[in-house]
Structures are given as C-alpha cells and as structure tokens.
Design an enzyme around this catalytic site. Structure first.
Site, PDB file in Angstrom:
ATOM      1  N   SER A 136      -7.236  -3.695   6.354  1.00 19.72           N
ATOM      2  CA  SER A 136      -8.409  -2.878   6.663  1.00 19.72           C
ATOM      3  C   SER A 136      -9.293  -2.703   5.436  1.00 19.72           C
ATOM      4  O   SER A 136      -8.826  -2.282   4.378  1.00 19.72           O
ATOM      5  CB  SER A 136      -7.958  -1.512   7.171  1.00 19.72           C
ATOM      6  OG  SER A 136      -7.310  -1.665   8.401  1.00 19.72           O
ATOM      7  N   GLU A 190       0.840  -1.198   0.000  1.00 17.82           N
ATOM      8  CA  GLU A 190       0.000   0.000   0.000  1.00 17.82           C
ATOM      9  C   GLU A 190       0.872   1.243   0.000  1.00 17.82           C
ATOM     10  O   GLU A 190       0.381   2.349   0.157  1.00 17.82           O
ATOM     11  CB  GLU A 190      -0.944  -0.002   1.191  1.00 17.82           C
ATOM     12  CG  GLU A 190      -0.231  -0.101   2.524  1.00 17.82           C
ATOM     13  CD  GLU A 190      -1.094   0.489   3.622  1.00 17.82           C
ATOM     14  OE1 GLU A 190      -2.038  -0.185   3.993  1.00 17.82           O
ATOM     15  OE2 GLU A 190      -0.799   1.608   4.076  1.00 17.82           O
ATOM     16  N   LYS A 248      -0.047  -6.234  21.210  1.00 19.67           N
ATOM     17  CA  LYS A 248      -1.248  -6.579  21.968  1.00 19.67           C
ATOM     18  C   LYS A 248      -2.279  -7.361  21.144  1.00 19.67           C
ATOM     19  O   LYS A 248      -2.785  -8.395  21.595  1.00 19.67           O
ATOM     20  CB  LYS A 248      -1.866  -5.273  22.491  1.00 19.67           C
ATOM     21  CG  LYS A 248      -2.799  -5.444  23.660  1.00 19.67           C
ATOM     22  CD  LYS A 248      -2.980  -4.128  24.413  1.00 19.67           C
ATOM     23  CE  LYS A 248      -3.849  -3.157  23.615  1.00 19.67           C
ATOM     24  NZ  LYS A 248      -3.946  -1.837  24.282  1.00 19.67           N
ATOM     25  N   THR A 258     -10.803  -0.002  15.029  1.00 19.15           N
ATOM     26  CA  THR A 258      -9.894  -0.913  14.319  1.00 19.15           C
ATOM     27  C   THR A 258      -9.781  -2.270  15.030  1.00 19.15           C
ATOM     28  O   THR A 258      -9.267  -3.213  14.453  1.00 19.15           O
ATOM     29  CB  THR A 258      -8.468  -0.318  14.229  1.00 19.15           C
ATOM     30  OG1 THR A 258      -7.975  -0.065  15.551  1.00 19.15           O
ATOM     31  CG2 THR A 258      -8.439   0.977  13.433  1.00 19.15           C
ATOM     32  N   ASN A 307       4.995  -2.399  12.782  1.00 16.93           N
ATOM     33  CA  ASN A 307       4.003  -2.942  11.849  1.00 16.93           C
ATOM     34  C   ASN A 307       4.471  -2.737  10.406  1.00 16.93           C
ATOM     35  O   ASN A 307       4.524  -1.609   9.932  1.00 16.93           O
ATOM     36  CB  ASN A 307       2.659  -2.230  12.079  1.00 16.93           C
ATOM     37  CG  ASN A 307       1.561  -2.743  11.162  1.00 16.93           C
ATOM     38  OD1 ASN A 307       1.771  -3.684  10.390  1.00 16.93           O
ATOM     39  ND2 ASN A 307       0.390  -2.121  11.256  1.00 16.93           N
ATOM     40  N   HIS A 366      -1.479 -11.151  11.400  1.00 14.78           N
ATOM     41  CA  HIS A 366      -1.126  -9.770  11.099  1.00 14.78           C
ATOM     42  C   HIS A 366      -0.826  -9.088  12.432  1.00 14.78           C
ATOM     43  O   HIS A 366      -1.453  -9.397  13.441  1.00 14.78           O
ATOM     44  CB  HIS A 366      -2.270  -9.066  10.362  1.00 14.78           C
ATOM     45  CG  HIS A 366      -1.947  -7.622  10.075  1.00 14.78           C
ATOM     46  ND1 HIS A 366      -0.864  -7.271   9.319  1.00 14.78           N
ATOM     47  CD2 HIS A 366      -2.557  -6.464  10.457  1.00 14.78           C
ATOM     48  CE1 HIS A 366      -0.805  -5.947   9.255  1.00 14.78           C
ATOM     49  NE2 HIS A 366      -1.818  -5.428   9.936  1.00 14.78           N
ATOM     50  N   CYS A 380      -3.285  -4.076   4.125  1.00 20.72           N
ATOM     51  CA  CYS A 380      -2.205  -4.912   4.662  1.00 20.72           C
ATOM     52  C   CYS A 380      -2.380  -6.372   4.268  1.00 20.72           C
ATOM     53  O   CYS A 380      -1.557  -7.216   4.610  1.00 20.72           O
ATOM     54  CB  CYS A 380      -2.149  -4.793   6.177  1.00 20.72           C
ATOM     55  SG  CYS A 380      -1.774  -3.129   6.726  1.00 20.72           S
ATOM     56  N   THR A 395       4.052   2.876  15.221  1.00 21.83           N
ATOM     57  CA  THR A 395       4.167   1.487  14.726  1.00 21.83           C
ATOM     58  C   THR A 395       4.457   1.378  13.235  1.00 21.83           C
ATOM     59  O   THR A 395       5.014   0.369  12.803  1.00 21.83           O
ATOM     60  CB  THR A 395       2.859   0.715  15.008  1.00 21.83           C
ATOM     61  OG1 THR A 395       1.760   1.450  14.461  1.00 21.83           O
ATOM     62  CG2 THR A 395       2.663   0.501  16.500  1.00 21.83           C
ATOM     63  N   ARG A 399     -10.459   3.049  18.116  1.00 21.74           N
ATOM     64  CA  ARG A 399     -10.805   1.750  18.714  1.00 21.74           C
ATOM     65  C   ARG A 399     -11.678   0.885  17.803  1.00 21.74           C
ATOM     66  O   ARG A 399     -11.782  -0.326  17.986  1.00 21.74           O
ATOM     67  CB  ARG A 399     -11.465   1.961  20.076  1.00 21.74           C
ATOM     68  CG  ARG A 399     -10.465   2.483  21.119  1.00 21.74           C
ATOM     69  CD  ARG A 399     -11.062   2.579  22.505  1.00 21.74           C
ATOM     70  NE  ARG A 399     -11.568   1.308  23.018  1.00 21.74           N
ATOM     71  CZ  ARG A 399     -10.779   0.342  23.494  1.00 21.74           C
ATOM     72  NH1 ARG A 399      -9.483   0.494  23.523  1.00 21.74           N
ATOM     73  NH2 ARG A 399     -11.319  -0.770  23.937  1.00 21.74           N
TER      74      ARG A 399
END
Lengths: 387, 346, 136
Positions: free
Chosen positions: B297, B80, B240, B202, B267, B235, B111, B152, B200
């Site tokens: 996403s 991307e 976390k 996501t 990431n 992924h 991603c 990230t 959030r």
C-alpha cells in the site's frame, strides 16, 4: 587449630515481620544470643553475617558496619558472607575459622534475610540469582523450577511416586508445631500438600520452603572463654566444612546427586574423626521436599534412590534411626534464606543441650547441620558434640 | 528490467504453529462466521516476532543453498512489523549467521518490502558488488481488535539466497518490473500501534491497479503472455483479491493453485508473495516459468519472471517445505490470541 | 524492579553464545559444555576450543513455571527443560510451541531462535535459543 565452642544462641521467630527491618532483626537475634551466652557486647571481636539478597530486596549492602553501628559495637571486625542459601553456613564456617585460628576468642556468626517486603515475583527474581544469570536465569526458570527438574528426573530414574517424596513436608510440619520460632506451627496432611497449587510442576506450594523474615545468631568462643561455663551450656564444633559443585545443573553429569554434599560430608567426618553412625540428629536443607530425600542419600544415610524410604518408614522421626529436621525444617520452621544456616545450627544446639521440649531426642550427643546454596553449588556441613 | 545471470540458490519459509479460525474472531465481534475473508490465519507465538521468523526462514534457505554463510555479501530484510522502531533486524540475523563483513539493511516498504529486498539483492549480485545475498520478507501483521484486518493479519517469513547463476541453481530470474503511484489505501503513522485503511478504496485503485500494471508491464517487456507461465503468485490479503486478479489478467485456477495460501494462513504482508513463491518452488517442475507480483500500500508493485532450474530437484528436500509448516498447527482461542498479540493492556 | 538486570552490555557480550549455541570442548578430557568458557569445569584444563553444538536433542527433564521471576510475568505458564543435545552436551532452555499438557520427558527437540526477556516495554529484547518438539 584451637577447639571452638558454641556458647550462645538466639533467633527471632520466622515470619512476616512487617514492623521489623533488616537491622532490627539482626539486633534482636544478636541480643538474644548474647543474653544466652551471658557475655557482654564488649566481648565481641568479630561478626560474620550470612545474607543473600539484602542488596536486591532491601537496597542495603555493607551489613557488617550496619550491624556494628546499630548494635553499638563499632570498631569490631564485621562482614557479610554470601553463598546464596548457604550464606548462613559459610558465615558460620568463617566464624569457626576465626576462633580456631587463634585470631579471636569471641565471634558472632549470624544470618539474616528480610524477604516479605518484596512481592513474590521480585523475590523469585532475587532467588534465581543463586544460579547463572546469563544462562539459567535468562531462560525464565525460577529457583523452584530448577529443583522441579531434579524432582521429575528423580521420580523417573528411580520410579518413585510423588506422594512418597511429598511426605517430607508433612514430617516438617509435624515437628514445627512445637517450635516457638517456626513460621508454620501447624500440622498438614499429605493430601493438603499434594493438592496445593503448582509452583513449578511437579513441585507444589506446600513442598516449597516459604518466604519469610528472620535473623539468627550464635556466639562462638575459644576454650579459654569456654572454661567459665558449666559444661551443659556448651556445645563443641567438631567439624566445619564447605564444598562447591559446578554451579548449574546442565553442566553436571548427574542431577539427582549433590556432589558438594558428599564432598563436604567427607571433609567433616575426617575432621571430626567420627563415623556416620555416630550422628544422632540431623538438620538438613530441605528447601524443597525432593532435596530432603536427596540429602539423606548424599550424606550417606540411604542408598541413592532410596532416601524417601527413610521418611516412609519413620526412620527420620524423633525415635527413628536418624532423627531429622526435628524443629520443622526449612518447610515449616521457615527459610529466611541467608539466615537458614544459622537457624539449623541453633536447632542442633538446642537438641544437644536437651532443650528440644516435646521434640527432644533422647540422649542426642552428636548433631549435624547441612546448609545448601543454589542447587547444591555450595554445601556446608557443621558437626557438633555436646560436652 | 531484464535480469542476466542471477539465480535463486536457496529458499526457505516459516509459518508459526498457532492458528486462529476467522469464525472464532467473528464469534467475539458478532459477525456472521460464514462471511469471513479466510478460514484461519497464522498467529505468532508469544516469543516470536518478525525477526525470529526471519531467522528460521533464513536458516532453512541456507540449508537448501549448500553454501557457507561466509560468501553472503548482503542481508536485506523487508518488514513493516520490526520488533524495534529504531534498531535493525538485519544485523541480528547477520550475528546469528556469524557474518559481519556484509551489507545489512532493514527496509520498510509496506507489503512490498520483501520483493523490493529481492530486487535490490538481484541488482547487487548482477552488478558484481556481491557474490550472494539474502532477501527476506517477514511480518507479524497488526490488526486492530474488531477491525476488518483482524480477520486476515497473519505472520510468516520467507528468505531467498540469491547468487550469480551457476550449476546448482534452484531458479533463474528472467526479468523484473515495478510500478508505483502515491495511493494511500493503507497506512500506519509513526508511533501508532495499529494501521488504518481505506476500506473499499484498497481494491480497484490500489491492489488491482498496481498489480495489473506491474504484471502487464513485465509481460510486455519480456514478450510473454499468461499462458507462458506455469504458475502465478500475487500478493494475497485475502482469497478473493488474488483470485479475481488472476482472472482479470487471463490466468486460470491451475496456475494460481500453489501460489495462493492466504486461505490457510491469512495475509502475511511482506512475506505473502514470497511464501507463495516458496510453495510454488516446493511443487514446480524444472523449466516451469513463474510470475510473482507483490503489492504494498502506497508502495506499488514488483513483478518477477522466474524459471525453475534443475537444482530444485536435489535441494527441495533439504529443509521443511511450506506445507510442512502449514499442516503443523495448534488452534488458539481469542483469549490466548489476545495474550500472544499483547492486546491485553494493563 | 531489578533495574540492574536491564543492562544492555551484559546481554550484548553474550550474544554469540546465545544466538549460535557455541559451547566449549576440552582438548584434554574431551568434555563438551555450554556455554563456552576458558577452563574445563570437569578437569580444570585451560585448553578449550569453541564448538558449534548440535541443534537437536532430547528432553531429559522439564518443569512448568507457574510463578515466574518478575521479568517473565505475563508469559506464564511456560516450560523450562533440561535438554541433552545429540553430542551429549546439556543445556537448560525454554521448550516452546508446545502446550503444557503435551510436554513429555524424552521427546526429541530442535533449536529455534526466539525472544526470551524484554528489558521493559521500552528496553531491549534479549533473544536466544529455545527448543521445540520435532514434529513427525
């Protein structure tokens, strides 16, 4: 071949000439040279103009016709000669051939560069065009950078200290003080040189020839024309040679020797039938301190790896074994690229005429001017003798 | 989707040498340096982009494959962050390899693009269209200065050479499953330099829902349970999310050990799960079964089940391993980071 | 400035040699050189074949550019080196992934594919081979 003489010299001071254009500079230099020669415009039959970057820095090509027009001599044979920083030297060579061949009796060899209009980055872009655009300029190397590669290799190979090479700049500045045409008429200390900003490591700013504007012209004539002069006004061109080398450093087996200097030197000595030891004064192309050292070696004045010793031991001073760059060299007299080869000729002729003022070498009879294009891709050697 | 007779015969990864610590980014924006999503992230050098990274990963993959590029029939690049909005990277990679009579495609699929490239190459090999193909995931992810993503968004690439199964395979594909919905938790509009995200949003409806559904779907189809897998790779936008995902699906920490690298490099977007897989292959035993699940996403998830073959033993050391790249690193501060990422605007 | 440098075909036609490090080998004097050309710079022979040059070598000399040409502005400082490849062929290229105070003569280097020049923010990106130190 006919004998060829220099019967007139003229140049603008080198500097940032904000009020003078490329064409103004050429006209001024030609006027001075013509006055010096006592010839008239109508005597000029051909003009060879050394210039490297008028296209890129001034958006101007076709300098032959431009000059002929602005000097008021349309109709003459006129053209630009380009061999990077050796443009002036090759223009001189062409002018020499034009007279020697019998084609013309009065020819102007000129050099001009107008650099100060561009910013340093753009000028740096223009100068690296002296090397391979696709495989060297592409890498982002500057022209200074290529010489820095030579410099580091030289120091490592011969175990020579930075300060011993940087001394060359101190030498140049010392003599430029007395040259009214010089860009920097100011002495500098070794400390100043070594503490100046790094341009391309290890090369410091004060080890690099400056950016400047200037034009220089010499009038060459045949023996027939020369007859009308008193002999103390004349200097004979006893050799003129040009040699090339592989363009880029990475294709050369030895990067601390400029082979073209050796080749051009051999040709010139053979042509003039003189020995190396006959040479009384030298103007060499020290665009960077390291080049000054290397040229002394490649011309045969020092063993490879020991050129710096001549500087250190005072042998290139006015009263040394081989007086060199007595009008300030490229570092302090200045280096308006395409004009430099002609400035060098003027410096030699000035000395041979005994007009060097406080820098005059006693009894100089034979002088050498070396002009280098790129990192030695082209080298011209011109030898002169006073009559 | 069951897969027959298609294998990985070469793999290679690449991570740039530069790192910035999250604590350094936190210093600039006044955030608690202890409450950051990863320790440090990889940063592409000034002369790197998703294309140059893909080239190095692919040259590594070729070294392990022992094949001549001439048999390659396709190069699919998932990213991307291509260097051009219009002008593909795949054709440049083909030029570097010296091959022209091939299929070469750039794929933008958030991603998930790297694993979707992989799925496409599997299909082309499995159908007999090509003998072997290359699937690449590569990204120099963009994070807006000061945004949560800046902590990230990292850089890396992984490349896989996929061929009909033979004698010298590194791993064999067992099956694949994809799961998609229209869930816009992260996006970048045409012409915009930086992406935006739904904070959030996501999490549950996006990352967790899609990965869970794809993993479950694949395991159901193949009749497998979490304990059938030696390794799992998800992924990894942070540490976390994949850790929690593993727990939710019934995987333990040991299974996640080799596949979770975001703590070290951040990431890497389309490359994230594929670099994780490369690290698993660097460490796995012959016969190990691996579950890989990507997430993009708005794109959904691809899941793969892969079984390690004995070709790994002779090929593993033919190119630099993932940790060779992870452990060679140079830290840069936020100023140099801004210069490298061209965030200093003049 | 230098809009003429911003020529797409000029860089396009060299892509093979720049992307893949293809040099020439002279069938007469056996010399190798980069890039490929039709005539040997050493002996003048026209019998030249293309050769894939080694991707590893040693740094013979280097410089750090602090005052770059305009196309490389804002990339400074960067390192340009003279590299001797394993077969003796030499090439000038940037040395990347190394700090200016870490670079040393004689270090072993390997070829990597990187960005060199950009023809402005909206122009094409010229890629080519750089070298980076081989880590132990």
């Amino acid at each position: 071949m006919r004998r060829v003489y220099v019967c007139g010299i003229g140049a603008t001071p080198i500097g940032e000439h904000w009020e003078l254009s490329l064409r103004d500079l050429m006209v001024l230099a030609a006027k001075k040279a013509l006055e010096d020669s006592t010839l008239t415009k109508r005597d000029i039959e051909a003009v060879y103009i050394g210039n490297m970057s008028s296209g890129i820095l001034q958006g101007q090509e076709h300098l032959g016709s431009l000059f002929a027009t602005w000097f008021g001599i349309p109709g003459v044979s006129a053209q630009k000669c380009e061999a990077a920083c050796a443009s002036g030297g090759v223009a001189f060579h062409q002018a020499f051939l034009a007279v020697a061949s019998g084609m013309y009796d009065v020819v102007v060899a000129m050099g001009v560069e107008k650099m100060s209009d561009g910013n340093t980055y753009d000028v740096t872009s223009a100068l690296i065009m002296a090397d391979d655009q696709e495989y060297v300029a592409f890498t982002g190397s500057s022209f200074v950078g290529l010489n820095a590669l030579i410099y580091r290799r030289y120091m490592e190979k011969f175990n020579v200290k930075h300060e011993d090479i940087a001394m060359f700049a101190v030498h140049d500045h010392k003599y430029a003080v007395n040259n009214p045409l010089a860009q920097y008429r100011k002495a500098v200390t070794l400390e100043t040189v070594l503490n100046s900003p790094i341009v391309a490591d290890p090369l410091r700013l004060f080890e690099c020839a400056p950016i400047g504007d200037g034009a220089a012209a010499v009038i060459l004539c045949s023996e027939e024309v020369a007859k009308k002069y008193k002999s103390d006004r004349l200097v004979e061109v006893i050799a003129s040679s040009v040699a090339t080398d592989i363009l880029s450093l990475h294709n050369r087996k030895d990067i601390v020797t400029l082979n073209a200097t050796k080749l051009a030197m051999n040709k010139a000595l053979k042509m003039s039938k003189i020995d190396l030891k006959d040479i009384d004064i030298v103007e060499l192309h020290d665009a960077f301190t390291i080049l000054g050292v290397i040229h002394l070696e490649d011309m045969g004045f020092a063993e490879k790896g020991k050129g710096w010793m001549l500087v250190k031991d005072g042998e290139i001073e006015k009263d040394g074994k081989i007086p060199t760059n007595l009008m300030g060299g490229l570092k302090a007299r200045g280096h308006p690229v395409g004009a430099t080869g002609i400035y060098e000729v003027i410096d030699v002729v000035t000395q041979l005429r005994g007009e060097g003022g406080r820098n005059q070498v006693d009894d100089a009879e034979i002088g050498l001017a070396q002009n280098v294009g790129g990192v030695g891709g082209t080298v011209t050697i011109n030898l002169f003798r006073r009559l | 989707m069951k897969i027959k007779d298609v294998s990985i015969i070469g793999y290679g990864a690449y991570v740039p040498i530069f790192r910035i610590k999250d604590s350094e980014i936190a210093r600039v924006w006044g955030r608690d340096p202890k409450r950051v999503p990863v320790n440090e992230k990889s940063v592409p050098g000034y002369d790197e982009d998703s294309l140059t990274m893909a080239v190095e990963a692919t040259l590594n993959a070729l070294k392990r494959s022992n094949i001549s590029p001439d048999i390659i029939g396709a190069i699919l690049v998932g990213s991307e962050s291509p260097p051009y909005a219009v002008k593909p990277s795949a054709t440049v990679i083909a030029e570097v390899l010296g091959v022209s009579r091939i299929v070469a495609v750039d794929m933008e699929f958030a991603c998930r693009a790297g694993t979707t490239a992989m799925q496409n190459v599997i299909g082309m090999v499995g159908s007999g269209m090509i003998e072997a193909g290359i699937a690449i995931g590569t990204d120099t992810a963009q994070g807006r200065p000061g945004d949560e993503l800046e902590y990230t968004a990292a850089a890396g690439a992984a490349s896989y050479i996929i061929s009909k199964s033979g004698n010298d395979d590194i791993a064999r594909f067992e099956g694949s499953f994809s799961y998609v919905t229209d869930t816009p938790d992260f996006w970048r509009r045409e012409g915009e330099r930086f992406p935006r995200h739904g904070y959030r949003f996501t999490g549950e409806p996006a990352y967790f829902h899609h990965i869970y559904s794809a993993a479950k779907g694949l395991m159901d189809e193949l009749g497998l349970k979490p304990q059938d897998f030696a390794h799992v790779v998800f992924h990894q936008p942070n540490v976390k999310f994949p850790t929690r995902m593993a727990k939710q699906l019934g995987f333990n920490k040991e299974q996640l050990k080799y596949g979770l690298l975001s703590g070290y490099i951040g990431n890497t977007y389309a490359a994230a799960s594929l670099i994780g897989l490369a690290n698993v292959l660097d460490n796995a035993k012959v016969g190990d079964r691996i579950l890989v699940v990507s997430f993009g996403s708005g794109a959904g998830s691809d899941a793969f089940s892969i079984i390690v073959e004995d070709g790994i033993l002779s090929k593993r050391d033919l190119a630099p391993k993932v940790f060779d790249y992870i452990s060679r690193k140079k830290y840069i501060d936020y100023s140099i980071y801004s210069k490298f990422r061209r965030n200093i605007v003049m | 400035m230098n809009t003429f440098i911003n020529s797409v075909p000029r860089s396009w036609r060299e892509r093979k040699y720049k992307y893949r490090l293809i040099g020439g080998i002279c069938k007469k004097c056996n010399a190798t050189f980069y890039p490929y050309r039709g005539s040997c710079p050493y002996c003048g022979s026209d019998d030249i074949e293309e050769v894939n040059l080694p991707k590893k070598g040693r740094l013979i000399s280097y410089t750090i550019i602090y005052s770059p040409p305009s196309e490389f502005r804002l990339k400074q400082p960067y390192i340009v080196g003279l590299i001797e490849l394993e077969d003796g062929t030499r090439i000038i290229a940037q040395i990347t992934d190394v700090d200016v105070n870490e670079v040393k003569d004689g270090i072993e280097v390997e070829a990597v594919f990187r960005r060199y020049r950009e023809q402005g923010a909206d122009g094409i990106i010229e890629y080519g081979i750089k070298f980076r130190p081989i880590s132990d």
